[in-house]
Design an enzyme around this catalytic site. Structure first.
Site, PDB file in Angstrom:
ATOM      1  N   TYR A  43     -10.939  -6.493  -2.655  1.00  0.00           N
ATOM      2  CA  TYR A  43      -9.211  -6.243  -3.006  1.00  0.00           C
ATOM      3  C   TYR A  43      -8.911  -7.228  -4.026  1.00  0.00           C
ATOM      4  O   TYR A  43      -8.697  -8.510  -3.601  1.00  0.00           O
ATOM      5  CB  TYR A  43      -8.426  -6.031  -1.734  1.00  0.00           C
ATOM      6  CG  TYR A  43      -8.988  -5.131  -1.008  1.00  0.00           C
ATOM      7  CD1 TYR A  43      -9.659  -3.979  -1.338  1.00  0.00           C
ATOM      8  CD2 TYR A  43      -8.499  -5.092   0.676  1.00  0.00           C
ATOM      9  CE1 TYR A  43     -10.322  -3.019  -0.339  1.00  0.00           C
ATOM     10  CE2 TYR A  43      -8.727  -4.265   1.346  1.00  0.00           C
ATOM     11  CZ  TYR A  43      -9.567  -3.099   0.831  1.00  0.00           C
ATOM     12  OH  TYR A  43      -9.962  -1.976   1.796  1.00  0.00           O
ATOM     13  N   PHE A  48      -6.728   5.135   5.094  1.00  0.00           N
ATOM     14  CA  PHE A  48      -5.814   5.962   4.551  1.00  0.00           C
ATOM     15  C   PHE A  48      -5.104   6.964   5.666  1.00  0.00           C
ATOM     16  O   PHE A  48      -4.833   8.019   5.501  1.00  0.00           O
ATOM     17  CB  PHE A  48      -6.459   7.149   3.697  1.00  0.00           C
ATOM     18  CG  PHE A  48      -6.916   6.818   2.265  1.00  0.00           C
ATOM     19  CD1 PHE A  48      -6.629   5.383   1.657  1.00  0.00           C
ATOM     20  CD2 PHE A  48      -7.991   7.447   1.732  1.00  0.00           C
ATOM     21  CE1 PHE A  48      -6.902   4.978   0.672  1.00  0.00           C
ATOM     22  CE2 PHE A  48      -8.602   6.850   0.534  1.00  0.00           C
ATOM     23  CZ  PHE A  48      -8.181   5.621   0.000  1.00  0.00           C
ATOM     24  N   LEU A  83      -2.021   7.136   6.358  1.00  0.00           N
ATOM     25  CA  LEU A  83      -0.811   7.787   5.763  1.00  0.00           C
ATOM     26  C   LEU A  83      -1.009   8.602   4.589  1.00  0.00           C
ATOM     27  O   LEU A  83      -0.358   9.127   4.107  1.00  0.00           O
ATOM     28  CB  LEU A  83       0.197   6.563   5.171  1.00  0.00           C
ATOM     29  CG  LEU A  83       0.776   5.889   6.524  1.00  0.00           C
ATOM     30  CD1 LEU A  83       1.799   4.726   6.054  1.00  0.00           C
ATOM     31  CD2 LEU A  83       1.470   6.475   7.708  1.00  0.00           C
ATOM     32  N   GLY A  84      -2.403   8.828   4.192  1.00  0.00           N
ATOM     33  CA  GLY A  84      -2.883   9.582   3.162  1.00  0.00           C
ATOM     34  C   GLY A  84      -3.208   8.764   2.102  1.00  0.00           C
ATOM     35  O   GLY A  84      -3.632   9.230   0.907  1.00  0.00           O
ATOM     36  N   GLY A  85      -3.275   7.455   1.975  1.00  0.00           N
ATOM     37  CA  GLY A  85      -3.627   6.508   1.147  1.00  0.00           C
ATOM     38  C   GLY A  85      -2.921   6.511  -0.021  1.00  0.00           C
ATOM     39  O   GLY A  85      -1.710   6.425  -0.230  1.00  0.00           O
ATOM     40  N   PRO A 110       0.737   9.202  -0.338  1.00  0.00           N
ATOM     41  CA  PRO A 110       0.906   9.540   1.024  1.00  0.00           C
ATOM     42  C   PRO A 110       1.326  11.027   1.762  1.00  0.00           C
ATOM     43  O   PRO A 110       1.793  11.644   0.764  1.00  0.00           O
ATOM     44  CB  PRO A 110       1.962   8.680   1.187  1.00  0.00           C
ATOM     45  CG  PRO A 110       1.958   7.475   0.106  1.00  0.00           C
ATOM     46  CD  PRO A 110       1.338   8.187  -0.926  1.00  0.00           C
ATOM     47  N   LEU A 111       0.991  11.448   2.620  1.00  0.00           N
ATOM     48  CA  LEU A 111       1.064  12.616   3.018  1.00  0.00           C
ATOM     49  C   LEU A 111       2.327  13.172   2.957  1.00  0.00           C
ATOM     50  O   LEU A 111       3.316  12.800   3.112  1.00  0.00           O
ATOM     51  CB  LEU A 111       0.895  12.795   4.878  1.00  0.00           C
ATOM     52  CG  LEU A 111      -0.667  12.066   5.231  1.00  0.00           C
ATOM     53  CD1 LEU A 111      -0.585  12.013   6.619  1.00  0.00           C
ATOM     54  CD2 LEU A 111      -1.540  13.231   4.976  1.00  0.00           C
TER      55      LEU A 111
HETATM   56  N1  LIG Z   1     -12.766   1.034   4.347  1.00  0.00           N
HETATM   57  C1  LIG Z   1     -12.303   1.557   3.445  1.00  0.00           C
HETATM   58  O1  LIG Z   1     -13.145   2.082   2.589  1.00  0.00           O
HETATM   59  C2  LIG Z   1     -11.184   1.450   2.933  1.00  0.00           C
HETATM   60  C3  LIG Z   1     -10.307   2.086   2.140  1.00  0.00           C
HETATM   61  C4  LIG Z   1      -9.130   2.269   1.795  1.00  0.00           C
HETATM   62  C5  LIG Z   1      -8.385   1.650   2.442  1.00  0.00           C
HETATM   63  N2  LIG Z   1      -8.751   0.782   3.639  1.00  0.00           N
HETATM   64  C6  LIG Z   1      -7.965  -0.109   4.463  1.00  0.00           C
HETATM   65  O2  LIG Z   1      -7.209   0.801   5.153  1.00  0.00           O
HETATM   66  C7  LIG Z   1      -5.736   0.353   4.924  1.00  0.00           C
HETATM   67  C8  LIG Z   1      -4.889   1.382   4.791  1.00  0.00           C
HETATM   68  O3  LIG Z   1      -4.979   2.232   3.819  1.00  0.00           O
HETATM   69  P1  LIG Z   1      -4.135   2.200   2.617  1.00  0.00           P
HETATM   70  O4  LIG Z   1      -3.399   1.131   2.520  1.00  0.00           O
HETATM   71  O5  LIG Z   1      -5.178   2.665   1.256  1.00  0.00           O
HETATM   72  O6  LIG Z   1      -3.437   3.625   2.839  1.00  0.00           O
HETATM   73  P2  LIG Z   1      -2.258   4.279   3.758  1.00  0.00           P
HETATM   74  O7  LIG Z   1      -1.903   3.345   4.735  1.00  0.00           O
HETATM   75  O8  LIG Z   1      -2.603   5.709   4.160  1.00  0.00           O
HETATM   76  O9  LIG Z   1      -1.206   4.430   2.759  1.00  0.00           O
HETATM   77  C9  LIG Z   1      -0.663   3.225   1.955  1.00  0.00           C
HETATM   78  C10 LIG Z   1       0.420   3.996   1.013  1.00  0.00           C
HETATM   79  O10 LIG Z   1       1.592   4.485   1.712  1.00  0.00           O
HETATM   80  C11 LIG Z   1       2.722   3.836   1.273  1.00  0.00           C
HETATM   81  N3  LIG Z   1       3.420   3.686   2.284  1.00  0.00           N
HETATM   82  C12 LIG Z   1       3.276   2.833   3.521  1.00  0.00           C
HETATM   83  N4  LIG Z   1       4.126   3.043   4.458  1.00  0.00           N
HETATM   84  C13 LIG Z   1       5.116   3.672   4.039  1.00  0.00           C
HETATM   85  C14 LIG Z   1       6.367   4.142   4.582  1.00  0.00           C
HETATM   86  N5  LIG Z   1       6.723   3.853   5.776  1.00  0.00           N
HETATM   87  N6  LIG Z   1       7.003   5.044   4.007  1.00  0.00           N
HETATM   88  C15 LIG Z   1       6.701   5.500   2.553  1.00  0.00           C
HETATM   89  N7  LIG Z   1       5.308   5.178   2.025  1.00  0.00           N
HETATM   90  C16 LIG Z   1       4.674   4.130   2.784  1.00  0.00           C
HETATM   91  C17 LIG Z   1       2.213   2.542   0.657  1.00  0.00           C
HETATM   92  O11 LIG Z   1       3.163   2.362  -0.429  1.00  0.00           O
HETATM   93  P3  LIG Z   1       4.426   1.043  -0.368  1.00  0.00           P
HETATM   94  O12 LIG Z   1       3.299  -0.022  -0.838  1.00  0.00           O
HETATM   95  O13 LIG Z   1       5.274   1.235  -1.290  1.00  0.00           O
HETATM   96  O14 LIG Z   1       4.872   0.925   1.088  1.00  0.00           O
HETATM   97  C18 LIG Z   1       1.237   3.106  -0.194  1.00  0.00           C
HETATM   98  O15 LIG Z   1       1.177   3.803  -1.269  1.00  0.00           O
HETATM   99  C19 LIG Z   1      -5.774  -0.649   3.734  1.00  0.00           C
HETATM  100  O16 LIG Z   1      -4.693  -1.195   3.503  1.00  0.00           O
HETATM  101  C20 LIG Z   1      -7.344  -1.163   3.530  1.00  0.00           C
HETATM  102  O17 LIG Z   1      -7.184  -2.308   4.687  1.00  0.00           O
HETATM  103  C21 LIG Z   1     -10.118   0.544   3.815  1.00  0.00           C
END
Ligand SMILES: NC(=O)c1ccc[n+]([C@@H]2O[C@H](COP(=O)([O-])OP(=O)(O)OC[C@H]3O[C@@H](n4cnc5c(N)ncnc54)[C@H](OP(=O)(O)O)[C@@H]3O)[C@@H](O)[C@H]2O)c1
Length: 297
Positions: free
Chosen positions: A65, A215, A217-219, A222-223
């Site tokens: 990252y 993901f 929350l939908g990544g 978002p969902l």
């Molecule tokens: N193993 C893998 O291949 C892999 C792949 C992807 C991710 N990951 C890990 O999984 C974690 C979670 O995934 P993710 O961060 O990609 O996706 P996520 O948690 O599903 O969603 C993050 C997205 O949602 C928004 N968001 C978060 N909280 C919110 C809220 N309360 N209201 C409205 N929007 C909100 C964030 O924007 P804002 O910043 O504006 O809040 C961001 O755009 C990552 O941080 C990473 O550590 C692992």
């Protein structure tokens, strides 16, 4: 859930590592496209410090990252680390200058990846390393991972890694890895609308191994669902809180790592641990996956 705060606790099997079920995923702290520094470095540090102050003791990261940026921000914000903090990182990928995500799976690449993580996080040993399989498509693809898992198990024996997990894997790859070493967690794509791993989750529940949806929350998109919004309105909560609470209710071995670059969103997400969903609400939410499938076909 036996504890209202942060969803209760869970111990990674065969380890002394116990975390709250609601943790934090650090991927959103890097710049746009998970590349380069964040637009707001102080804000990124503030999110991490607020998470730990609120009781978060499970942070998910990776040295790809940024690359390196997210780990360096974690170190800047939190080092020396609280003893109860578990940092989970992942190996198996690299980011060339075109910003794509490419596999990095040779023994020298995996070994260098461990040392990069140790240096950038400022650690002597990594708590948990997930081997992240990067295939040609988006989801898990069958194929042997024995060679890479064996390399990481050797690095574990050398004391550079405490425990191993897997990411973006199939049930067959999990079984293959378990014949080589203990696997303490699995991190795959899963949320209310993306339910490919239902059977795998049930199997991991039986084995006492945590399933950590990425993901949640939908990544990057978002969902969005009228059902989710209606349930949230009724409960006086937000759609994102309901999506996270649903995961906590889905199975006791699900650990959450929602990602955000915003302190306000972080606080909102941590609040999901207080939300109780009735059986009727849970079955209403079950309809979201069916509706998502109908749109795809
Ligand atoms: N193993 C893998 O291949 C892999 C792949 C992807 C991710 N990951 C890990 O999984 C974690 C979670 O995934 P993710 O961060 O990609 O996706 P996520 O948690 O599903 O969603 C993050 C997205 O949602 C928004 N968001 C978060 N909280 C919110 C809220 N309360 N209201 C409205 N929007 C909100 C964030 O924007 P804002 O910043 O504006 O809040 C961001 O755009 C990552 O941080 C990473 O550590 C692992």
């Amino acid at each position: 859930m036996n504890e209202a705060t942060l969803g209760g606790r869970f111990t990674f099997p065969g380890t002394s590592l116990t975390v709250h079920r609601i943790g934090y995923g650090a991927m959103q702290l890097a710049g746009p496209g998970v590349w380069g520094p964040p637009r707001d470095s102080d804000g990124a540090v503030a999110v991490l410090r607020e998470a730990v102050a609120a009781g978060v003791n499970h942070i998910d990261t990776s040295d790809f990252y940024g690359p390196h940026v997210t780990n360096q921000i974690i170190r800047q914000a939190l080092h020396p680390y609280p003893t109860e903090l578990v940092i989970v990182t992942k190996l198996g990928g690299r980011r060339p200058p075109d910003k794509s995500w490419q596999p990095a799976i040779s023994p020298p690449e995996l070994t260098a990846g461990v040392h990069d993580n140790l240096r950038n996080l400022g650690l002597d040993t990594l708590d948990i390393v997930n081997y992240r399989v990067i295939g040609s498509g988006h989801g898990p693809e069958e194929g042997s991972i024995a060679e890479q898992v064996t390399v990481l198990a050797d690095l574990r024996r050398k004391g550079l890694i405490r425990h191993l997990g897997l990411s973006n894997v199939t049930a067959a790859q999990l079984a293959e890895a378990q014949a080589i070493t203990d696997v303490v967690c699995v991190q795959n794509h899963y949320n209310l609308a993306h339910r490919h791993d239902d059977a795998l989750i049930d199997d991991l529940t039986r084995q006492g191994i945590p399933y950590v949806p990425f993901f949640p929350l939908g990544g990057f998109s978002p969902l969005q669902s009228s059902t989710l919004s209606a349930v949230a309105d009724r409960l006086g909560s937000t759609p994102m809180q309901v999506a996270l609470a649903w995961l906590l209710h889905r199975s006791p071995n699900i650990l959450l790592i929602p990602g955000t670059s915003s302190v306000a969103h972080l606080r909102e997400n941590l609040g999901a641990g207080q939300l109780m969903l009735s059986p009727q609400t849970l079955s209403e939410l079950e309809g979201i996956a069916a509706a998502a499938m109908a749109v795809k076909h």
